[in-house]
Enzyme design. Structure first.
Site, PDB file in Angstrom:
ATOM      1  N   HIS A   9      -4.014 -29.073   8.936  1.00  0.00           N
ATOM      2  CA  HIS A   9      -4.445 -29.874  10.222  1.00  0.00           C
ATOM      3  C   HIS A   9      -4.533 -28.980  11.482  1.00  0.00           C
ATOM      4  O   HIS A   9      -3.563 -28.342  11.627  1.00  0.00           O
ATOM      5  CB  HIS A   9      -4.067 -31.192  10.339  1.00  0.00           C
ATOM      6  CG  HIS A   9      -2.645 -31.266  10.569  1.00  0.00           C
ATOM      7  ND1 HIS A   9      -2.189 -30.995  11.993  1.00  0.00           N
ATOM      8  CD2 HIS A   9      -1.536 -31.409   9.847  1.00  0.00           C
ATOM      9  CE1 HIS A   9      -0.791 -31.082  12.040  1.00  0.00           C
ATOM     10  NE2 HIS A   9      -0.322 -31.398  10.788  1.00  0.00           N
ATOM     11  N   GLY A  10      -5.221 -29.349  12.503  1.00  0.00           N
ATOM     12  CA  GLY A  10      -5.174 -28.654  13.713  1.00  0.00           C
ATOM     13  C   GLY A  10      -4.136 -28.968  14.832  1.00  0.00           C
ATOM     14  O   GLY A  10      -3.708 -30.042  14.245  1.00  0.00           O
ATOM     15  N   THR A  12      -1.747 -30.965  17.034  1.00  0.00           N
ATOM     16  CA  THR A  12      -1.827 -32.383  17.676  1.00  0.00           C
ATOM     17  C   THR A  12      -1.165 -32.423  18.632  1.00  0.00           C
ATOM     18  O   THR A  12      -0.284 -31.920  19.185  1.00  0.00           O
ATOM     19  CB  THR A  12      -1.176 -33.471  16.438  1.00  0.00           C
ATOM     20  OG1 THR A  12       0.126 -32.972  16.284  1.00  0.00           O
ATOM     21  CG2 THR A  12      -1.763 -33.101  14.878  1.00  0.00           C
ATOM     22  N   GLU A  88       2.439 -34.961   4.344  1.00  0.00           N
ATOM     23  CA  GLU A  88       3.520 -34.148   4.753  1.00  0.00           C
ATOM     24  C   GLU A  88       4.702 -34.941   4.368  1.00  0.00           C
ATOM     25  O   GLU A  88       4.548 -36.051   3.913  1.00  0.00           O
ATOM     26  CB  GLU A  88       3.386 -34.228   6.334  1.00  0.00           C
ATOM     27  CG  GLU A  88       4.467 -33.220   7.135  1.00  0.00           C
ATOM     28  CD  GLU A  88       4.644 -31.777   6.505  1.00  0.00           C
ATOM     29  OE1 GLU A  88       4.657 -31.507   5.292  1.00  0.00           O
ATOM     30  OE2 GLU A  88       4.334 -31.005   7.561  1.00  0.00           O
TER      31      GLU A  88
END
Length: 193
Positions: A9-10, A12, A88
């Site tokens: 994911h990018g 956060t 995760e």
């Protein structure tokens, strides 16, 4: 073996704040949104005429990354499935806490002995390996999958794919500016455009 394009994911808000996420969640930053767009631009030439299945961890930061990636690459976000096995590592009671709250050295260790596998109420390495192995084993040898997951989960998954030593796999990087192509028991890292 299946072919997998694996992405983290990018960035956060919690990544930027150096806050422990685990199964907790926070939205992408503007930088994270740009990283997700870069993922879409980077994978576009890799797709060819092959039909790719889209799957994501159900955590919002991954689904947000997948939505932006799909829009950028011209993929159908409605076709995305989510799979909890791609989540995760659970950091239990540490989720949401700033890393700075802990005494120096408290968040240490490496490989399977790293702190993130020893959080109160969290998940150990063996459990994470079991669920990620189950996901990999559920794929057909001719599957082509684009998967959005997480930093530690991605390291473990790449290690399982190539049969690497677990501690060596956990020593690898987990960038938010590169994609990993898992093909024929090998992993290729491709920097984002």
């Amino acid at each position: 073996m299946p072919t997998i394009i694996l992405l983290r994911h990018g960035e956060t808000q919690w990544n930027r704040q150096k806050r422990i996420q685990g199964h907790g969640d926070s939205p992408l930053t503007l930088k994270g949104i740009e990283q997700a767009k870069a993922y879409g631009r980077t994978i576009l030439p890799l797709l060819g005429a092959t039909r790719w299945r889209l799957v994501s961890s159900p955590l919002a930061r991954c689904m947000q990354t997948m939505a932006i990636l799909c829009e950028t690459a011209g993929l159908d976000f409605a076709a995305v499935s989510h799979d909890a096995r791609l989540k995760e590592v659970s950091t239990g009671a540490y989720s949401g806490r700033l890393k700075a709250e802990f005494p120096t050295g408290a968040l240490g260790g490496s490989g399977r002995q790293s702190w993130f596998f020893h959080c109160p109420g969290g998940e150990n390495h063996e459990h994470m390996v079991d669920r990620l192995s189950a996901w990999l084993q559920a794929l057909a040898p001719d599957d082509h999958v684009i998967a959005v997951s997480h930093g530690i989960a991605g390291k473990v998954l790449r290690g399982l794919y190539v049969g690497a030593d677990p501690d060596q796999a956990l020593a690898e990087d987990s960038p938010q500016d590169a994609v990993f192509v898992l093909r024929d028991a090998k992993v290729q890292k491709i920097a984002c455009q």
